[in-house]
Motif scaffolding. Structure first.
Motif, mmCIF file in Angstrom:
data_model
loop_
_atom_site.group_PDB
_atom_site.id
_atom_site.type_symbol
_atom_site.label_atom_id
_atom_site.label_comp_id
_atom_site.label_asym_id
_atom_site.label_seq_id
_atom_site.Cartn_x
_atom_site.Cartn_y
_atom_site.Cartn_z
ATOM 1 N N VAL A 541 -8.688 -3.553 1.835
ATOM 2 C CA VAL A 541 -8.555 -4.769 2.627
ATOM 3 C C VAL A 541 -7.284 -5.496 2.212
ATOM 4 O O VAL A 541 -6.960 -5.570 1.024
ATOM 5 C CB VAL A 541 -9.779 -5.690 2.424
ATOM 6 N N GLN A 542 -6.590 -6.043 3.197
ATOM 7 C CA GLN A 542 -5.356 -6.779 2.928
ATOM 8 C C GLN A 542 -5.493 -8.219 3.401
ATOM 9 O O GLN A 542 -5.963 -8.471 4.512
ATOM 10 C CB GLN A 542 -4.169 -6.117 3.637
ATOM 11 N N SER A 558 -9.468 -17.234 3.970
ATOM 12 C CA SER A 558 -8.617 -16.046 4.031
ATOM 13 C C SER A 558 -8.804 -15.337 5.361
ATOM 14 O O SER A 558 -9.903 -15.326 5.935
ATOM 15 C CB SER A 558 -8.949 -15.071 2.894
ATOM 16 N N LEU A 559 -7.719 -14.736 5.834
ATOM 17 C CA LEU A 559 -7.759 -13.847 6.988
ATOM 18 C C LEU A 559 -7.466 -12.444 6.475
ATOM 19 O O LEU A 559 -6.386 -12.189 5.921
ATOM 20 C CB LEU A 559 -6.732 -14.280 8.038
ATOM 21 N N LEU A 560 -8.426 -11.545 6.624
ATOM 22 C CA LEU A 560 -8.335 -10.208 6.041
ATOM 23 C C LEU A 560 -8.348 -9.163 7.150
ATOM 24 O O LEU A 560 -8.867 -9.389 8.231
ATOM 25 C CB LEU A 560 -9.510 -9.943 5.094
ATOM 26 N N ARG A 561 -7.807 -8.006 6.832
ATOM 27 C CA ARG A 561 -7.946 -6.878 7.746
ATOM 28 C C ARG A 561 -8.079 -5.596 6.950
ATOM 29 O O ARG A 561 -7.485 -5.433 5.885
ATOM 30 C CB ARG A 561 -6.768 -6.780 8.709
ATOM 31 N N ASN A 562 -8.880 -4.700 7.484
ATOM 32 C CA ASN A 562 -8.931 -3.349 6.957
ATOM 33 C C ASN A 562 -7.701 -2.609 7.452
ATOM 34 O O ASN A 562 -7.305 -2.759 8.608
ATOM 35 C CB ASN A 562 -10.174 -2.611 7.476
ATOM 36 N N PHE A 563 -7.075 -1.818 6.596
ATOM 37 C CA PHE A 563 -5.961 -1.018 7.085
ATOM 38 C C PHE A 563 -6.124 0.416 6.602
ATOM 39 O O PHE A 563 -6.648 0.687 5.529
ATOM 40 C CB PHE A 563 -4.606 -1.595 6.659
ATOM 41 N N THR A 564 -5.691 1.318 7.442
ATOM 42 C CA THR A 564 -5.794 2.747 7.166
ATOM 43 C C THR A 564 -4.391 3.312 7.060
ATOM 44 O O THR A 564 -3.521 3.040 7.903
ATOM 45 C CB THR A 564 -6.548 3.454 8.300
ATOM 46 N N LEU A 565 -4.140 4.086 6.043
ATOM 47 C CA LEU A 565 -2.823 4.671 5.818
ATOM 48 C C LEU A 565 -2.706 6.002 6.550
ATOM 49 O O LEU A 565 -3.579 6.858 6.450
ATOM 50 C CB LEU A 565 -2.594 4.886 4.326
ATOM 51 N N PHE A 566 -1.645 6.152 7.326
ATOM 52 C CA PHE A 566 -1.320 7.415 7.972
ATOM 53 C C PHE A 566 0.019 7.862 7.398
ATOM 54 O O PHE A 566 1.084 7.382 7.787
ATOM 55 C CB PHE A 566 -1.207 7.249 9.495
#
Length: 700
Positions: A541-542, A558-566
């Motif tokens: 989470v970022q 806080s405003l969070l987002r899940n991020f996926t690495l490609f």
């Protein structure tokens, strides 16, 4: 010179002097003396004469007139009470006789036994007389029975049990017990207080105000420091000597007294604070971590200067943020008075309106004179001295997990009220600030920051209300997870701030052998989120934006987002693969902590960041509450009980509540099946297991 005119002038002056009006200060001192001694002797009258600048004869006549006035008032009230009770009993007897003429049992077809009905009516009458007697002992005179709070059944929610069973759910689970079914009740409040009761209420409020001021300002022998640098508990023996009341000798040995005092600086001026106290909506919003419901039933007096002199009849429910702790319900008078320039006093005292529910509730609570003094300080601060004084009678023992915290008095003690108020006032100051304190550069303007803070505040308030364990919001326990179990409740949602449809809430509480600070830091660390957030699928989470809410770094949005690495590329904020963000607010003070979060899509976030009104953005929050366990070394400034020797909020462990809200269906008429309950049960169980594993806690 016309001596005739002089004589007439002199006669007119003497005649005018006969109609002497006492000053407000003189009347106040005479009233105070009258309460202490309605029949002063000659020595006392002479003393008052010198002190007030009045003749002894005037003093004597004033007391005679005051005694006559009190006697007339008492007789008028007693006569009206007797007439009312007599009319009521006569109507009840007539109605009963008419009903008995043709009453048949619907199940067996036989007539009811008239003698049994008469015996039951006599028993209920004796119970009413007993309760009225207790009230009259407190007031020192008879009081009429006020309208009872009626409970009307709401429409039932159609719940069906699916065909497939689930071994994790108790076989005896009855989904009809869930909130939203026929068990839901909506309180109906009296629309008006009978005129005959208002003078008694005014007297109760005035006496409570005088007691609160003395409690807040008296130090010697009454209050005992409960360890640490803040918080005091009351010495009950000293209190009983200082405030002798008619019902002191009749105190039930099963009733527990909780009395505490604390003081500190609050970041809000006195006038604004008084407005918060006297407005039920603001009162609930500022203290939603303690108050689950609040309402002004009637304005009995509006006051003369600002809020000074205002008298309200109010209702509130207090809660600990866990479904295993029953709420405390109060109907009370709230009286506001400006004592001096920049000095205000607020006084509360319980009024037993809901007698019928008190006998059915597992908890009977009454607020004795409580309240606070609010003193204006430089730079926009106020010094608040808070006094909390309750008597509690529990018909069912508190759940073992929370017993130490509740019995110590800290759960509803003065320090919890004050520290929560300090934290929320810091948050309010940040909301009103024109300069932005947002980190991350995502929110473009102060208006966008305020809109984000308002949305987050609504999210936290909704989460706190969802954990209430009142007579209206009942929880059903599922088997499996510890002795607390997973508890569920369901309700229809029609609020524009929530998704429309059927919402299932589930929660459980557990003890962790570590400090509240460590547990709070664990949930605040975004790097640790994949270890407990089962919905993140293990993705990191970022934090893309953060708004500070107060002096403590843990108080923030806080405003969070899940991020996926490609490969070596990270999906951007507006990428279609990242259409959902997480709005999260964390808050902490000496009494406990909260971490609340909810998914929110990017179009909604863009509306918020533009500064538009966020009230129609639907959120369904989940989260965690963290409280001290109240054990040895536990809670300060809270109690007169045997736990009063404990010091400091830093205890040997912490109480964690895990809570989720899930939209079962967007159709209000849909049915809830066992599979939906099993899903949320497994979600809670898995989350708890992962939390324990991440914190190296025993899994048992």
């Amino acid at each position: 010179m016309d001596f005739g005119d002089d004589q007439e002038c002199s006669d007119a002056q003497r005649k005018k002097k006969r109609y002497h009006r006492h000053t407000p200060m003189q009347i106040q001192m005479l009233e105070a003396m009258f309460k202490e001694c309605p029949h002063p002797d000659e020595k006392q009258r002479m003393h008052l004469s010198r002190e007030l600048g009045l003749e002894p004869r005037q003093i004597k006549f004033w007391f005679q007139n005051r005694r006559t006035q009190m006697k007339v008032q008492h007789e008028r009230a007693d006569n009206s009470t007797l007439r009312s009770e007599n009319d009521k009993i006569r109507c009840e007897n007539i109605a009963m006789r008419e009903a008995l003429k043709n009453v048949i049992c619907p199940s067996c077809g036989s007539y009811f036994d008239e003698q049994k009905l008469r015996m039951e009516n006599a028993r209920l009458k004796e119970e009413l007389d007993r309760v009225s007697g207790l009230t009259s002992k407190y007031l020192g005179r008879p009081i009429t029975q006020l309208p009872l709070i009626q409970h009307l059944a709401a429409s039932s929610l159609d719940l069906s049990v699916g065909a497939l069973g689930n071994p994790t759910i108790a076989p005896s689970l009855d989904l009809d017990l869930l909130t939203g079914s026929g068990s839901v009740t909506v309180p109906h409040f009296p629309t008006a207080v009978p005129e005959i009761e208002k003078p008694i209420m005014v007297e109760m409020a005035t006496n409570a105000m005088e007691e609160v001021i003395r409690l807040a300002q008296t130090d010697e022998h009454l209050w005992v420091r409960n360890g640490g640098d803040r918080g005091e508990v009351m010495c009950i023996e000293t209190y009983d000597r200082m405030f002798q009341k008619p019902d002191d000798r009749y105190r039930d040995p099963d009733i527990r007294i909780e009395a505490s005092r604390d003081s500190g600086l609050v970041l809000m001026n006195a006038t604004a604070l008084v407005d918060v106290f006297m407005d039920a909506g603001k009162w609930l919003e500022f203290l939603s971590a303690i108050i689950s419901k609040a309402r002004t039933l009637e304005v009995l007096a509006t006051g003369m200067v600002g809020r000074s002199g205002s008298l309200l009849l109010m209702y509130e429910e207090l809660h600990v943020l866990s479904p295993v702790v029953p709420t405390r319900e109060f109907h009370f008078l709230r009286y506001c008075r400006q004592i001096d320039q920049g000095l205000w006093a607020i006084a509360d005292v319980s009024l037993d309106l809901n007698r019928e529910n008190q006998f059915n509730s597992p908890l009977r609570s009454r607020r004795l004179p409580s309240g606070c003094l609010i003193q204006d300080m430089p730079n926009g601060y106020s010094k608040v001295t808070w006094v909390e004084h309750m008597e509690i009678e529990e018909k069912v023992s508190t759940h073992l997990l929370y017993r130490e915290l509740i019995n110590s008095g800290a759960a509803f003690g003065a320090q919890r009220w004050l520290t929560t108020l300090q934290r929320t006032c810091e948050r309010f100051a940040g909301l009103m600030a024109t300069t932005s304190r947002e980190l991350g550069g995502v929110i473009p303007s102060p208006e966008g920051k305020r809109s984000m803070m308002k949305l987050s505040q609504r999210m936290v308030n909704n989460f706190c209300a969802s954990l209430s364990s009142s007579q209206i919001q009942r929880w059903t326990m599922l088997s499996g997870l510890s002795d607390v179990g997973v508890r569920v409740t369901v309700h229809r949602s029609s609020d524009p701030g929530q998704p429309s449809g059927v919402v299932l809430s589930a929660a459980t509480s557990l003890w962790l052998p570590m400090s509240c600070e460590r547990v709070f830091s664990f949930f605040r660390d975004e790097n640790m989120r994949p270890q407990w957030d089962v919905l993140s699928s293990g993705n990191p989470v970022q934090e893309v934006a953060r708004i500070s809410n107060g002096s403590d770094p843990g108080n923030c949005i806080s405003l969070l987002r899940n991020f996926t690495l490609f490969g070596n590329q990270t999906q951007g904020l507006n990428s279609s693969q990242s259409s959902m963000l997480i709005l999260q607010e964390s808050c902490t003070d000496a009494s406990g902590s909260l971490v609340v979060y909810a998914p929110i899509d990017i179009p909604a976030i863009n509306i918020v960041m533009s500064g538009e009104d966020p009230s129609n953005i639907a959120l369904l929050p989940s989260g965690f509450t963290i409280l001290p366990d109240g054990r040895a070394g536990g809670v300060r400034g809270a109690s007169t009980s045997s736990s009063a020797h404990q010091t400091g909020f830093n205890s040997s462990g912490s109480l964690l509540t895990v809570a989720f809200q899930i939209l079962v269906s967007s159709l209000p008429s849909s049915k809830l099946n066992v599979e939906s309950v099993a899903t949320v049960n497994n979600l809670i169980s898995t989350t708890v297991q992962q939390i324990k594993a991440a914190l190296n806690c025993p899994s048992g």
